[in-house]
Scaffold this motif. Structure first.
Motif, PDB file in Angstrom:
ATOM      1  N   LEU A 226     -38.118   8.292 -29.656  1.00  0.00           N
ATOM      2  CA  LEU A 226     -37.017   7.932 -30.540  1.00  0.00           C
ATOM      3  C   LEU A 226     -37.357   8.251 -31.993  1.00  0.00           C
ATOM      4  CD1 LEU A 226     -34.231   6.628 -30.848  1.00  0.00           C
ATOM      5  CD2 LEU A 226     -35.394   4.434 -31.117  1.00  0.00           C
ATOM      6  N   ALA A 227     -38.598   7.966 -32.400  1.00  0.00           N
ATOM      7  CA  ALA A 227     -39.016   8.278 -33.771  1.00  0.00           C
ATOM      8  C   ALA A 227     -38.986   9.784 -34.018  1.00  0.00           C
ATOM      9  CB  ALA A 227     -40.408   7.723 -34.029  1.00  0.00           C
ATOM     10  N   GLN A 228     -39.444  10.572 -33.036  1.00  0.00           N
ATOM     11  CA  GLN A 228     -39.410  12.028 -33.178  1.00  0.00           C
ATOM     12  C   GLN A 228     -37.980  12.533 -33.223  1.00  0.00           C
ATOM     13  OE1 GLN A 228     -41.726  13.289 -29.807  1.00  0.00           O
ATOM     14  NE2 GLN A 228     -43.679  13.122 -30.907  1.00  0.00           N
ATOM     15  N   TRP A 229     -37.100  11.972 -32.402  1.00  0.00           N
ATOM     16  CA  TRP A 229     -35.704  12.392 -32.382  1.00  0.00           C
ATOM     17  C   TRP A 229     -35.028  12.105 -33.716  1.00  0.00           C
ATOM     18  CZ3 TRP A 229     -31.022   9.793 -32.810  1.00  0.00           C
ATOM     19  CH2 TRP A 229     -29.911  10.536 -32.470  1.00  0.00           C
ATOM     20  N   LYS A 230     -35.300  10.929 -34.296  1.00  0.00           N
ATOM     21  CA  LYS A 230     -34.711  10.586 -35.594  1.00  0.00           C
ATOM     22  C   LYS A 230     -35.173  11.547 -36.683  1.00  0.00           C
ATOM     23  CE  LYS A 230     -33.879   5.679 -34.880  1.00  0.00           C
ATOM     24  NZ  LYS A 230     -34.236   4.311 -35.278  1.00  0.00           N
ATOM     25  N   LYS A 231     -36.429  11.927 -36.640  1.00  0.00           N
ATOM     26  CA  LYS A 231     -36.967  12.854 -37.642  1.00  0.00           C
ATOM     27  C   LYS A 231     -36.296  14.224 -37.523  1.00  0.00           C
ATOM     28  CE  LYS A 231     -41.323  14.839 -39.217  1.00  0.00           C
ATOM     29  NZ  LYS A 231     -42.748  14.961 -38.958  1.00  0.00           N
ATOM     30  N   LYS A 232     -36.148  14.703 -36.297  1.00  0.00           N
ATOM     31  CA  LYS A 232     -35.512  16.005 -36.082  1.00  0.00           C
ATOM     32  C   LYS A 232     -34.018  15.955 -36.376  1.00  0.00           C
ATOM     33  CE  LYS A 232     -38.776  17.709 -32.680  1.00  0.00           C
ATOM     34  NZ  LYS A 232     -38.973  18.162 -31.301  1.00  0.00           N
ATOM     35  N   ALA A 233     -33.375  14.813 -36.106  1.00  0.00           N
ATOM     36  CA  ALA A 233     -31.933  14.689 -36.319  1.00  0.00           C
ATOM     37  C   ALA A 233     -31.589  14.829 -37.796  1.00  0.00           C
ATOM     38  CB  ALA A 233     -31.431  13.354 -35.773  1.00  0.00           C
ATOM     39  N   ALA A 234     -32.438  14.312 -38.671  1.00  0.00           N
ATOM     40  CA  ALA A 234     -32.182  14.428 -40.110  1.00  0.00           C
ATOM     41  C   ALA A 234     -32.193  15.896 -40.536  1.00  0.00           C
ATOM     42  CB  ALA A 234     -33.211  13.637 -40.892  1.00  0.00           C
ATOM     43  N   ASN A 235     -33.144  16.673 -40.024  1.00  0.00           N
ATOM     44  CA  ASN A 235     -33.203  18.099 -40.352  1.00  0.00           C
ATOM     45  C   ASN A 235     -31.992  18.841 -39.796  1.00  0.00           C
ATOM     46  OD1 ASN A 235     -35.646  17.754 -41.643  1.00  0.00           O
ATOM     47  ND2 ASN A 235     -36.864  18.327 -39.862  1.00  0.00           N
ATOM     48  N   LEU A 236     -31.624  18.522 -38.560  1.00  0.00           N
ATOM     49  CA  LEU A 236     -30.485  19.194 -37.949  1.00  0.00           C
ATOM     50  C   LEU A 236     -29.186  18.842 -38.665  1.00  0.00           C
ATOM     51  CD1 LEU A 236     -31.277  18.875 -34.139  1.00  0.00           C
ATOM     52  CD2 LEU A 236     -31.286  20.934 -35.526  1.00  0.00           C
ATOM     53  N   ARG A 237     -29.064  17.607 -39.112  1.00  0.00           N
ATOM     54  CA  ARG A 237     -27.850  17.193 -39.814  1.00  0.00           C
ATOM     55  C   ARG A 237     -27.674  18.014 -41.087  1.00  0.00           C
ATOM     56  NH1 ARG A 237     -28.930  12.056 -40.204  1.00  0.00           N
ATOM     57  NH2 ARG A 237     -28.186  11.649 -38.113  1.00  0.00           N
ATOM     58  N   GLY A 238     -28.756  18.234 -41.806  1.00  0.00           N
ATOM     59  CA  GLY A 238     -28.677  19.046 -43.024  1.00  0.00           C
ATOM     60  C   GLY A 238     -28.261  20.478 -42.725  1.00  0.00           C
ATOM     61  N   ARG A 239     -28.831  21.037 -41.678  1.00  0.00           N
ATOM     62  CA  ARG A 239     -28.463  22.409 -41.299  1.00  0.00           C
ATOM     63  C   ARG A 239     -27.011  22.476 -40.841  1.00  0.00           C
ATOM     64  NH1 ARG A 239     -33.349  23.856 -37.398  1.00  0.00           N
ATOM     65  NH2 ARG A 239     -35.014  23.210 -38.778  1.00  0.00           N
ATOM     66  N   ASN A 240     -26.584  21.468 -40.088  1.00  0.00           N
ATOM     67  CA  ASN A 240     -25.195  21.458 -39.612  1.00  0.00           C
ATOM     68  C   ASN A 240     -24.215  21.357 -40.771  1.00  0.00           C
ATOM     69  OD1 ASN A 240     -26.061  21.648 -36.984  1.00  0.00           O
ATOM     70  ND2 ASN A 240     -25.773  19.492 -36.517  1.00  0.00           N
ATOM     71  N   VAL A 241     -24.541  20.566 -41.774  1.00  0.00           N
ATOM     72  CA  VAL A 241     -23.665  20.448 -42.940  1.00  0.00           C
ATOM     73  C   VAL A 241     -23.599  21.782 -43.677  1.00  0.00           C
ATOM     74  CG1 VAL A 241     -23.469  19.386 -45.225  1.00  0.00           C
ATOM     75  CG2 VAL A 241     -23.923  17.968 -43.237  1.00  0.00           C
ATOM     76  N   ALA A 242     -24.743  22.426 -43.865  1.00  0.00           N
ATOM     77  CA  ALA A 242     -24.754  23.718 -44.559  1.00  0.00           C
ATOM     78  C   ALA A 242     -23.963  24.764 -43.775  1.00  0.00           C
ATOM     79  CB  ALA A 242     -26.197  24.187 -44.764  1.00  0.00           C
ATOM     80  N   THR A 243     -24.128  24.787 -42.475  1.00  0.00           N
ATOM     81  CA  THR A 243     -23.394  25.737 -41.642  1.00  0.00           C
ATOM     82  C   THR A 243     -21.895  25.457 -41.696  1.00  0.00           C
ATOM     83  OG1 THR A 243     -25.284  25.932 -40.159  1.00  0.00           O
ATOM     84  CG2 THR A 243     -23.159  26.666 -39.312  1.00  0.00           C
ATOM     85  N   GLY A 244     -21.520  24.191 -41.631  1.00  0.00           N
ATOM     86  CA  GLY A 244     -20.106  23.826 -41.701  1.00  0.00           C
ATOM     87  C   GLY A 244     -19.477  24.227 -43.021  1.00  0.00           C
ATOM     88  N   LEU A 245     -20.215  24.015 -44.113  1.00  0.00           N
ATOM     89  CA  LEU A 245     -19.691  24.412 -45.424  1.00  0.00           C
ATOM     90  C   LEU A 245     -19.552  25.929 -45.530  1.00  0.00           C
ATOM     91  CD1 LEU A 245     -21.599  21.962 -47.782  1.00  0.00           C
ATOM     92  CD2 LEU A 245     -19.173  21.916 -47.175  1.00  0.00           C
ATOM     93  N   ALA A 246     -20.510  26.655 -44.975  1.00  0.00           N
ATOM     94  CA  ALA A 246     -20.430  28.118 -45.009  1.00  0.00           C
ATOM     95  C   ALA A 246     -19.231  28.620 -44.201  1.00  0.00           C
ATOM     96  CB  ALA A 246     -21.721  28.729 -44.474  1.00  0.00           C
ATOM     97  N   ILE A 247     -19.040  28.072 -43.019  1.00  0.00           N
ATOM     98  CA  ILE A 247     -17.900  28.482 -42.193  1.00  0.00           C
ATOM     99  C   ILE A 247     -16.588  28.110 -42.880  1.00  0.00           C
ATOM    100  CG2 ILE A 247     -16.693  28.019 -40.019  1.00  0.00           C
ATOM    101  CD1 ILE A 247     -19.470  27.805 -38.713  1.00  0.00           C
ATOM    102  N   GLY A 248     -16.533  26.919 -43.465  1.00  0.00           N
ATOM    103  CA  GLY A 248     -15.330  26.499 -44.187  1.00  0.00           C
ATOM    104  C   GLY A 248     -15.023  27.415 -45.362  1.00  0.00           C
ATOM    105  N   ALA A 249     -16.072  27.841 -46.080  1.00  0.00           N
ATOM    106  CA  ALA A 249     -15.865  28.742 -47.213  1.00  0.00           C
ATOM    107  C   ALA A 249     -15.311  30.089 -46.745  1.00  0.00           C
ATOM    108  CB  ALA A 249     -17.174  28.940 -47.967  1.00  0.00           C
ATOM    109  N   VAL A 250     -15.822  30.590 -45.635  1.00  0.00           N
ATOM    110  CA  VAL A 250     -15.325  31.861 -45.097  1.00  0.00           C
ATOM    111  C   VAL A 250     -13.862  31.717 -44.677  1.00  0.00           C
ATOM    112  CG1 VAL A 250     -15.539  33.473 -43.160  1.00  0.00           C
ATOM    113  CG2 VAL A 250     -17.576  32.739 -44.394  1.00  0.00           C
ATOM    114  N   VAL A 251     -13.530  30.630 -44.003  1.00  0.00           N
ATOM    115  CA  VAL A 251     -12.150  30.410 -43.559  1.00  0.00           C
ATOM    116  C   VAL A 251     -11.210  30.321 -44.756  1.00  0.00           C
ATOM    117  CG1 VAL A 251     -10.619  28.730 -42.457  1.00  0.00           C
ATOM    118  CG2 VAL A 251     -12.759  29.377 -41.353  1.00  0.00           C
ATOM    119  N   LEU A 252     -11.594  29.542 -45.768  1.00  0.00           N
ATOM    120  CA  LEU A 252     -10.747  29.430 -46.960  1.00  0.00           C
ATOM    121  C   LEU A 252     -10.628  30.763 -47.690  1.00  0.00           C
ATOM    122  CD1 LEU A 252     -11.798  25.960 -48.382  1.00  0.00           C
ATOM    123  CD2 LEU A 252      -9.661  26.580 -47.244  1.00  0.00           C
TER     124      LEU A 252
END
Length: 102
Positions: free
Chosen positions: A40-66
């Protein structure tokens, strides 16, 4: 000098962590709880990194769509301007006097 018994070449009988299958290995409840806690501790650590990447990817895709959406509106507005210019040219051509050569 200081005692150097703990330094130097590693002993051959030194044990390293081994991968085990908790379903097959005979583990106590405490050991299973500890394994879950560490996972669980390892999953929480990795989830924080993935969340940041997912936000960056979402913003990039949103910028392309707009960008595509904005460019589409820009292109359509340019077509209307060209249509208006064509209509004005046709109207001006009709208003000119006609000669035998036309």
């Amino acid at each position: 000098m200081a005692d150097k018994s703990g330094q130097g070449e590693p002993k051959a009988e030194a044990q390293f962590a081994k991968r085990i299958d908790p379903a097959k290995a005979d583990l106590t409840k405490e050991q299973l709880q500890f394994i879950r806690q560490v996972e669980l501790a390892q999953w929480k650590k990795k989830a924080a990194n993935l969340r940041g990447r997912n936000v960056a990817t979402g913003l990039a895709i949103g910028a392309v769509v707009l960008g595509i959406y904005g460019y589409t509106f820009y292109s359509v507005s340019q077509e209307r301007v060209m249509d208006e210019i064509d209509e004005e040219a046709r109207a001006a051509k009709l208003q000119t006097s006609k000669t035998g050569a036309n």
